[in-house]
Design a protein around this motif. Structure first.
Motif, PDB file in Angstrom:
ATOM      1  N   LYS A   4       0.837  -1.210   0.000  1.00  0.00           N
ATOM      2  CA  LYS A   4       0.000   0.000   0.000  1.00  0.00           C
ATOM      3  C   LYS A   4       0.871   1.259   0.000  1.00  0.00           C
ATOM      4  N   LYS A   5       1.894   1.289   0.859  1.00  0.00           N
ATOM      5  CA  LYS A   5       2.796   2.460   0.920  1.00  0.00           C
ATOM      6  C   LYS A   5       3.593   2.603  -0.371  1.00  0.00           C
ATOM      7  N   ILE A   6       4.007   1.468  -0.936  1.00  0.00           N
ATOM      8  CA  ILE A   6       4.793   1.499  -2.174  1.00  0.00           C
ATOM      9  C   ILE A   6       3.960   2.053  -3.326  1.00  0.00           C
ATOM     10  N   VAL A   7       2.715   1.605  -3.430  1.00  0.00           N
ATOM     11  CA  VAL A   7       1.828   2.100  -4.490  1.00  0.00           C
ATOM     12  C   VAL A   7       1.581   3.597  -4.303  1.00  0.00           C
ATOM     13  N   LYS A  49       8.118  -9.028 -16.881  1.00  0.00           N
ATOM     14  CA  LYS A  49       7.961  -8.345 -15.591  1.00  0.00           C
ATOM     15  C   LYS A  49       8.697  -7.007 -15.607  1.00  0.00           C
ATOM     16  N   THR A  50       8.144  -6.069 -14.846  1.00  0.00           N
ATOM     17  CA  THR A  50       8.867  -4.837 -14.569  1.00  0.00           C
ATOM     18  C   THR A  50       8.984  -4.733 -13.060  1.00  0.00           C
ATOM     19  N   PHE A  51      10.044  -4.074 -12.605  1.00  0.00           N
ATOM     20  CA  PHE A  51      10.344  -4.007 -11.180  1.00  0.00           C
ATOM     21  C   PHE A  51      10.476  -2.548 -10.745  1.00  0.00           C
ATOM     22  N   PHE A  52       9.743  -2.189  -9.697  1.00  0.00           N
ATOM     23  CA  PHE A  52       9.877  -0.873  -9.087  1.00  0.00           C
ATOM     24  C   PHE A  52      10.780  -1.049  -7.871  1.00  0.00           C
ATOM     25  N   ILE A  53      11.849  -0.275  -7.821  1.00  0.00           N
ATOM     26  CA  ILE A  53      12.812  -0.416  -6.728  1.00  0.00           C
ATOM     27  C   ILE A  53      12.387   0.461  -5.557  1.00  0.00           C
ATOM     28  N   VAL A  54      12.083  -0.185  -4.454  1.00  0.00           N
ATOM     29  CA  VAL A  54      11.694   0.511  -3.230  1.00  0.00           C
ATOM     30  C   VAL A  54      12.955   0.866  -2.444  1.00  0.00           C
ATOM     31  N   ASN A  55      13.808  -0.111  -2.242  1.00  0.00           N
ATOM     32  CA  ASN A  55      15.115   0.072  -1.596  1.00  0.00           C
ATOM     33  C   ASN A  55      16.131  -0.741  -2.372  1.00  0.00           C
ATOM     34  N   GLY A  56      17.357  -0.216  -2.462  1.00  0.00           N
ATOM     35  CA  GLY A  56      18.418  -0.943  -3.150  1.00  0.00           C
ATOM     36  C   GLY A  56      18.668  -0.403  -4.534  1.00  0.00           C
ATOM     37  N   CYS A  57      19.402  -1.177  -5.318  1.00  0.00           N
ATOM     38  CA  CYS A  57      19.667  -0.772  -6.697  1.00  0.00           C
ATOM     39  C   CYS A  57      19.961  -1.998  -7.554  1.00  0.00           C
ATOM     40  N   ALA A  58      19.800  -1.801  -8.858  1.00  0.00           N
ATOM     41  CA  ALA A  58      19.991  -2.878  -9.828  1.00  0.00           C
ATOM     42  C   ALA A  58      20.740  -2.327 -11.027  1.00  0.00           C
ATOM     43  N   ARG A  59      21.265  -3.243 -11.810  1.00  0.00           N
ATOM     44  CA  ARG A  59      21.900  -2.827 -13.066  1.00  0.00           C
ATOM     45  C   ARG A  59      21.515  -3.811 -14.151  1.00  0.00           C
ATOM     46  N   PHE A  73      21.621   1.650 -14.707  1.00  0.00           N
ATOM     47  CA  PHE A  73      21.515   1.542 -13.250  1.00  0.00           C
ATOM     48  C   PHE A  73      20.148   2.078 -12.853  1.00  0.00           C
ATOM     49  N   ALA A  74      19.513   1.425 -11.897  1.00  0.00           N
ATOM     50  CA  ALA A  74      18.229   1.910 -11.374  1.00  0.00           C
ATOM     51  C   ALA A  74      18.301   1.899  -9.854  1.00  0.00           C
ATOM     52  N   PHE A  75      17.785   2.951  -9.254  1.00  0.00           N
ATOM     53  CA  PHE A  75      17.838   3.140  -7.807  1.00  0.00           C
ATOM     54  C   PHE A  75      16.425   3.291  -7.245  1.00  0.00           C
ATOM     55  N   GLU A  76      16.353   3.690  -5.973  1.00  0.00           N
ATOM     56  CA  GLU A  76      15.051   3.862  -5.313  1.00  0.00           C
ATOM     57  C   GLU A  76      14.114   4.727  -6.154  1.00  0.00           C
ATOM     58  N   ASN A  77      12.850   4.311  -6.162  1.00  0.00           N
ATOM     59  CA  ASN A  77      11.767   5.020  -6.869  1.00  0.00           C
ATOM     60  C   ASN A  77      11.915   5.016  -8.390  1.00  0.00           C
ATOM     61  N   GLU A  78      12.655   4.032  -8.909  1.00  0.00           N
ATOM     62  CA  GLU A  78      12.792   3.882 -10.359  1.00  0.00           C
ATOM     63  C   GLU A  78      12.362   2.470 -10.763  1.00  0.00           C
ATOM     64  N   PHE A  79      11.931   2.364 -12.008  1.00  0.00           N
ATOM     65  CA  PHE A  79      11.565   1.072 -12.577  1.00  0.00           C
ATOM     66  C   PHE A  79      12.729   0.530 -13.389  1.00  0.00           C
ATOM     67  N   ILE A  80      12.812  -0.791 -13.479  1.00  0.00           N
ATOM     68  CA  ILE A  80      13.772  -1.424 -14.379  1.00  0.00           C
ATOM     69  C   ILE A  80      13.134  -2.695 -14.927  1.00  0.00           C
ATOM     70  N   SER A  81      13.404  -2.959 -16.197  1.00  0.00           N
ATOM     71  CA  SER A  81      12.927  -4.187 -16.824  1.00  0.00           C
ATOM     72  C   SER A  81      13.769  -4.431 -18.062  1.00  0.00           C
ATOM     73  N   SER A  82      13.638  -5.615 -18.622  1.00  0.00           N
ATOM     74  CA  SER A  82      14.235  -5.874 -19.923  1.00  0.00           C
ATOM     75  C   SER A  82      13.247  -5.309 -20.940  1.00  0.00           C
ATOM     76  N   ILE A  83      13.476  -4.090 -21.359  1.00  0.00           N
ATOM     77  CA  ILE A  83      12.514  -3.366 -22.195  1.00  0.00           C
ATOM     78  C   ILE A  83      12.179  -4.143 -23.475  1.00  0.00           C
ATOM     79  N   ASN A  84      13.215  -4.657 -24.157  1.00  0.00           N
ATOM     80  CA  ASN A  84      12.981  -5.398 -25.409  1.00  0.00           C
ATOM     81  C   ASN A  84      12.098  -6.608 -25.163  1.00  0.00           C
TER      82      ASN A  84
END
Length: 193
Positions: A4-7, A49-59, A73-84
């Motif tokens: 709920k808080k994340i949304v 799938k797409t991922f919203f980063i709440v905490n942490g980071c991805a590349r 690189f994606a950090f807090e409050n950003e989305f990351i996915s394999s766009i293609n």
């Protein structure tokens, strides 16, 4: 943190969602708590799938001739996915891995389509996320083509001042398309200034 808080964060950060839409998004998403090093998407794998980063980071990174090339690189409050893979339903050309222990909200393409078809505000949210992602990638392409190695690094620091504490230098060098030695020289020069 609960879904709920994340949304609520997504609604505030990207585009406002109605209470009904928020409730449906909560129901149609999954909260993940994963460790550093977890691979979310493998090269050659289909990913819807797409991922919203709440905490942490991805590349996101490619493997080319045995070489690891960071692309995103994606950090807090950003989305990351394999766009293609996500949009074209083809195998992912790259990997996505977590650089830190992370909390993510996972949403499938099927659920995004259902939510977009049901709620105009979710459709608007999807558009805003896509535009922000495209602009970020376009900014990176422009930087790669027209800026010196030092300018690329300084630009990255202006956007993410704590990146050196969060991302290994080898990945940073790869991301801005310079050698680790060049990055070390630039960092030394900047600390002397």
């Amino acid at each position: 943190m609960d879904r709920k808080k994340i949304v609520e964060i997504i609604s505030n950060h990207y585009s406002p969602l109605t209470p009904e839409c928020k409730l449906d998004l909560i129901t149609n998403s999954k909260l993940l708590v994963l460790q550093k090093g977890t691979v979310l998407v493998r090269g050659g794998q289909f990913s819807d799938k797409t991922f919203f980063i709440v905490n942490g980071c991805a590349r996101a990174y490619y493997l080319k001739d045995g070489k690891d090339i960071s692309d995103w690189f994606a950090f807090e409050n950003e989305f990351i996915s394999s766009i293609n893979s996500f949009f074209l339903n083809i195998p992912s050309p790259h990997f996505i891995e977590l650089i830190e222990d992370s909390v993510l909200l996972e949403i499938s393409r099927g659920n995004i389509e259902i939510l977009s078809n049901t709620y105009h505000d979710f459709e608007r949210l999807s558009k805003v996320v896509a535009i922000k992602t495209m602009l970020k990638q376009q900014e990176r392409i422009t930087s790669m083509q027209f800026h010196s190695a030092e300018e690329k690094y300084k630009n990255l620091l202006s956007i993410h001042p704590d990146i050196n504490q969060r991302i290994p230098l080898t990945h940073i060098a790869s991301y801005i398309n310079i050698t680790l030695e060049t990055l070390s020289r630039i960092r030394k020069r900047l600390t002397r200034i």
